[in-house]
Design a protein around this motif. Sequence first.
Motif, PDB file in Angstrom:
ATOM      1  N   VAL A   1       5.414  -7.283   7.868  1.00  0.00           N
ATOM      2  CA  VAL A   1       3.970  -7.410   7.719  1.00  0.00           C
ATOM      3  C   VAL A   1       3.701  -8.331   6.531  1.00  0.00           C
ATOM      4  O   VAL A   1       4.225  -8.138   5.444  1.00  0.00           O
ATOM      5  CB  VAL A   1       3.243  -6.047   7.573  1.00  0.00           C
ATOM      6  N   TYR A   2       2.923  -9.375   6.793  1.00  0.00           N
ATOM      7  CA  TYR A   2       2.491 -10.310   5.764  1.00  0.00           C
ATOM      8  C   TYR A   2       1.234  -9.745   5.119  1.00  0.00           C
ATOM      9  O   TYR A   2       0.288  -9.356   5.820  1.00  0.00           O
ATOM     10  CB  TYR A   2       2.203 -11.681   6.368  1.00  0.00           C
ATOM     11  N   ILE A   3       1.219  -9.704   3.779  1.00  0.00           N
ATOM     12  CA  ILE A   3       0.058  -9.205   3.043  1.00  0.00           C
ATOM     13  C   ILE A   3      -0.401 -10.294   2.073  1.00  0.00           C
ATOM     14  O   ILE A   3       0.323 -10.634   1.133  1.00  0.00           O
ATOM     15  CB  ILE A   3       0.386  -7.903   2.294  1.00  0.00           C
ATOM     16  N   PRO A   4      -1.588 -10.852   2.309  1.00  0.00           N
ATOM     17  CA  PRO A   4      -2.091 -11.889   1.405  1.00  0.00           C
ATOM     18  C   PRO A   4      -2.529 -11.303   0.064  1.00  0.00           C
ATOM     19  O   PRO A   4      -2.597 -10.086  -0.103  1.00  0.00           O
ATOM     20  CB  PRO A   4      -3.280 -12.469   2.167  1.00  0.00           C
ATOM     21  N   LYS A   5      -2.840 -12.177  -0.866  1.00  0.00           N
ATOM     22  CA  LYS A   5      -3.327 -11.728  -2.175  1.00  0.00           C
ATOM     23  C   LYS A   5      -4.671 -11.008  -2.010  1.00  0.00           C
ATOM     24  O   LYS A   5      -5.368 -11.189  -1.009  1.00  0.00           O
ATOM     25  CB  LYS A   5      -3.456 -12.903  -3.141  1.00  0.00           C
ATOM     26  N   MET A   6      -4.987 -10.185  -2.986  1.00  0.00           N
ATOM     27  CA  MET A   6      -6.228  -9.405  -3.046  1.00  0.00           C
ATOM     28  C   MET A   6      -6.402  -8.456  -1.859  1.00  0.00           C
ATOM     29  O   MET A   6      -7.513  -8.259  -1.350  1.00  0.00           O
ATOM     30  CB  MET A   6      -7.442 -10.324  -3.193  1.00  0.00           C
ATOM     31  N   VAL A   7      -5.296  -7.851  -1.430  1.00  0.00           N
ATOM     32  CA  VAL A   7      -5.335  -6.796  -0.416  1.00  0.00           C
ATOM     33  C   VAL A   7      -4.640  -5.573  -1.012  1.00  0.00           C
ATOM     34  O   VAL A   7      -3.513  -5.668  -1.496  1.00  0.00           O
ATOM     35  CB  VAL A   7      -4.641  -7.236   0.890  1.00  0.00           C
ATOM     36  N   TRP A   8      -5.317  -4.429  -0.999  1.00  0.00           N
ATOM     37  CA  TRP A   8      -4.745  -3.174  -1.495  1.00  0.00           C
ATOM     38  C   TRP A   8      -3.686  -2.715  -0.500  1.00  0.00           C
ATOM     39  O   TRP A   8      -3.900  -2.757   0.709  1.00  0.00           O
ATOM     40  CB  TRP A   8      -5.839  -2.123  -1.616  1.00  0.00           C
ATOM     41  N   LYS A   9      -2.527  -2.275  -1.017  1.00  0.00           N
ATOM     42  CA  LYS A   9      -1.437  -1.868  -0.132  1.00  0.00           C
ATOM     43  C   LYS A   9      -0.868  -0.527  -0.543  1.00  0.00           C
ATOM     44  O   LYS A   9      -0.751  -0.226  -1.729  1.00  0.00           O
ATOM     45  CB  LYS A   9      -0.349  -2.943  -0.091  1.00  0.00           C
TER      46      LYS A   9
ATOM     47  N   HIS B   1      -1.663  -0.545  -5.043  1.00  0.00           N
ATOM     48  CA  HIS B   1      -2.173  -1.617  -5.889  1.00  0.00           C
ATOM     49  C   HIS B   1      -2.525  -2.836  -5.035  1.00  0.00           C
ATOM     50  O   HIS B   1      -2.166  -2.909  -3.868  1.00  0.00           O
ATOM     51  CB  HIS B   1      -1.154  -2.009  -6.964  1.00  0.00           C
ATOM     52  N   ALA B   2      -3.224  -3.751  -5.663  1.00  0.00           N
ATOM     53  CA  ALA B   2      -3.489  -5.072  -5.090  1.00  0.00           C
ATOM     54  C   ALA B   2      -2.997  -6.099  -6.105  1.00  0.00           C
ATOM     55  O   ALA B   2      -2.771  -5.766  -7.265  1.00  0.00           O
ATOM     56  CB  ALA B   2      -4.974  -5.255  -4.816  1.00  0.00           C
ATOM     57  N   ASN B   3      -2.842  -7.321  -5.663  1.00  0.00           N
ATOM     58  CA  ASN B   3      -2.382  -8.396  -6.538  1.00  0.00           C
ATOM     59  C   ASN B   3      -3.349  -9.562  -6.453  1.00  0.00           C
ATOM     60  O   ASN B   3      -3.746  -9.961  -5.360  1.00  0.00           O
ATOM     61  CB  ASN B   3      -0.983  -8.860  -6.141  1.00  0.00           C
ATOM     62  N   ARG B   4      -3.687 -10.107  -7.596  1.00  0.00           N
ATOM     63  CA  ARG B   4      -4.628 -11.221  -7.643  1.00  0.00           C
ATOM     64  C   ARG B   4      -4.002 -12.533  -7.157  1.00  0.00           C
ATOM     65  O   ARG B   4      -4.696 -13.384  -6.612  1.00  0.00           O
ATOM     66  CB  ARG B   4      -5.154 -11.395  -9.061  1.00  0.00           C
ATOM     67  N   LYS B   5      -2.696 -12.715  -7.361  1.00  0.00           N
ATOM     68  CA  LYS B   5      -2.036 -13.989  -7.021  1.00  0.00           C
ATOM     69  C   LYS B   5      -0.931 -13.845  -5.970  1.00  0.00           C
ATOM     70  O   LYS B   5      -0.667 -14.788  -5.245  1.00  0.00           O
ATOM     71  CB  LYS B   5      -1.417 -14.616  -8.276  1.00  0.00           C
ATOM     72  N   SER B   6      -0.248 -12.727  -5.940  1.00  0.00           N
ATOM     73  CA  SER B   6       0.956 -12.584  -5.110  1.00  0.00           C
ATOM     74  C   SER B   6       0.641 -12.318  -3.648  1.00  0.00           C
ATOM     75  O   SER B   6      -0.244 -11.534  -3.321  1.00  0.00           O
ATOM     76  CB  SER B   6       1.836 -11.443  -5.630  1.00  0.00           C
ATOM     77  N   GLU B   7       1.440 -12.958  -2.788  1.00  0.00           N
ATOM     78  CA  GLU B   7       1.488 -12.663  -1.362  1.00  0.00           C
ATOM     79  C   GLU B   7       2.809 -11.957  -1.112  1.00  0.00           C
ATOM     80  O   GLU B   7       3.783 -12.181  -1.829  1.00  0.00           O
ATOM     81  CB  GLU B   7       1.429 -13.954  -0.553  1.00  0.00           C
ATOM     82  N   PHE B   8       2.866 -11.140  -0.054  1.00  0.00           N
ATOM     83  CA  PHE B   8       4.052 -10.338   0.216  1.00  0.00           C
ATOM     84  C   PHE B   8       4.417 -10.372   1.690  1.00  0.00           C
ATOM     85  O   PHE B   8       3.553 -10.516   2.549  1.00  0.00           O
ATOM     86  CB  PHE B   8       3.809  -8.866  -0.162  1.00  0.00           C
ATOM     87  N   MET B   9       5.706 -10.187   1.953  1.00  0.00           N
ATOM     88  CA  MET B   9       6.217  -9.911   3.285  1.00  0.00           C
ATOM     89  C   MET B   9       7.051  -8.644   3.159  1.00  0.00           C
ATOM     90  O   MET B   9       7.995  -8.609   2.358  1.00  0.00           O
ATOM     91  CB  MET B   9       7.080 -11.057   3.809  1.00  0.00           C
ATOM     92  N   LEU B  10       6.701  -7.598   3.892  1.00  0.00           N
ATOM     93  CA  LEU B  10       7.419  -6.319   3.855  1.00  0.00           C
ATOM     94  C   LEU B  10       8.163  -6.143   5.166  1.00  0.00           C
ATOM     95  O   LEU B  10       7.560  -6.261   6.247  1.00  0.00           O
ATOM     96  CB  LEU B  10       6.449  -5.153   3.666  1.00  0.00           C
ATOM     97  N   ILE B  11       9.466  -5.848   5.075  1.00  0.00           N
ATOM     98  CA  ILE B  11      10.318  -5.711   6.258  1.00  0.00           C
ATOM     99  C   ILE B  11      11.192  -4.480   6.083  1.00  0.00           C
ATOM    100  O   ILE B  11      11.930  -4.376   5.105  1.00  0.00           O
ATOM    101  CB  ILE B  11      11.236  -6.941   6.429  1.00  0.00           C
ATOM    102  N   ASN B  12      11.112  -3.536   7.010  1.00  0.00           N
ATOM    103  CA  ASN B  12      12.020  -2.394   6.975  1.00  0.00           C
ATOM    104  C   ASN B  12      13.339  -2.829   7.621  1.00  0.00           C
ATOM    105  O   ASN B  12      13.453  -2.876   8.833  1.00  0.00           O
ATOM    106  CB  ASN B  12      11.447  -1.194   7.722  1.00  0.00           C
ATOM    107  N   VAL B  13      14.311  -3.196   6.794  1.00  0.00           N
ATOM    108  CA  VAL B  13      15.587  -3.661   7.332  1.00  0.00           C
ATOM    109  C   VAL B  13      16.457  -2.501   7.790  1.00  0.00           C
ATOM    110  O   VAL B  13      17.450  -2.705   8.495  1.00  0.00           O
ATOM    111  CB  VAL B  13      16.341  -4.558   6.322  1.00  0.00           C
ATOM    112  N   SER B  14      16.109  -1.287   7.400  1.00  0.00           N
ATOM    113  CA  SER B  14      16.768  -0.081   7.886  1.00  0.00           C
ATOM    114  C   SER B  14      15.713   1.018   7.938  1.00  0.00           C
ATOM    115  O   SER B  14      14.854   1.112   7.061  1.00  0.00           O
ATOM    116  CB  SER B  14      17.906   0.333   6.944  1.00  0.00           C
ATOM    117  N   GLY B  15      15.775   1.837   8.965  1.00  0.00           N
ATOM    118  CA  GLY B  15      14.828   2.940   9.078  1.00  0.00           C
ATOM    119  C   GLY B  15      13.415   2.462   9.364  1.00  0.00           C
ATOM    120  O   GLY B  15      13.201   1.371   9.892  1.00  0.00           O
ATOM    121  N   THR B  16      12.453   3.296   8.978  1.00  0.00           N
ATOM    122  CA  THR B  16      11.052   3.021   9.283  1.00  0.00           C
ATOM    123  C   THR B  16      10.159   3.399   8.103  1.00  0.00           C
ATOM    124  O   THR B  16      10.533   4.213   7.253  1.00  0.00           O
ATOM    125  CB  THR B  16      10.587   3.819  10.516  1.00  0.00           C
TER     126      THR B  16
END
Length: 133
Positions: free
Chosen positions: A88-96, A50-65
């Motif tokens: 990984v920082y993911i800005p709004k309107m980026v499919w992930k 999905h993508a998000n029109r407003k949300s920004e995200f930071m994804l971090i694998n705190v365990s494993g990969t």
Amino acid sequence: MRKAKLIEFPQHGDEKGYLVVIEEKLDVPFEIKRVFYIYGSQRDALRGKHANRKSEFMLINVSGTSKVRVDYGNSTEEFDLNRAHVGVYIPKMVWKEMFDFSEDSVLLVLCSELYDPDEYIRDKAVYYSEVNQ
């Protein structure tokens, strides 16, 4: 359009172990309003989609990969999340899409917005139409 990017967080440690501190608007470029994590995913699971029109995200694998693929509407990029102090920082309107989870993967997600189902784009054709306007 802003691009996704890897961000390395400072590690503090010694022989006892490590501590990683993440502060909003300093280490992540947004105010953190929501936190969740994904675990127990099968290696062949494809999460996100999905993508998000407003949300920004930071994804971090705190365990494993795991891996993250982003689609900007005209190009794609892939990131390996294999260190607990890198996200990984993911800005709004980026499919992930998140995939290739190790058995011990715990993927921590920091979000700039509270959950709102109306800001999600779950159809890739709709995403392409909106992002390429």
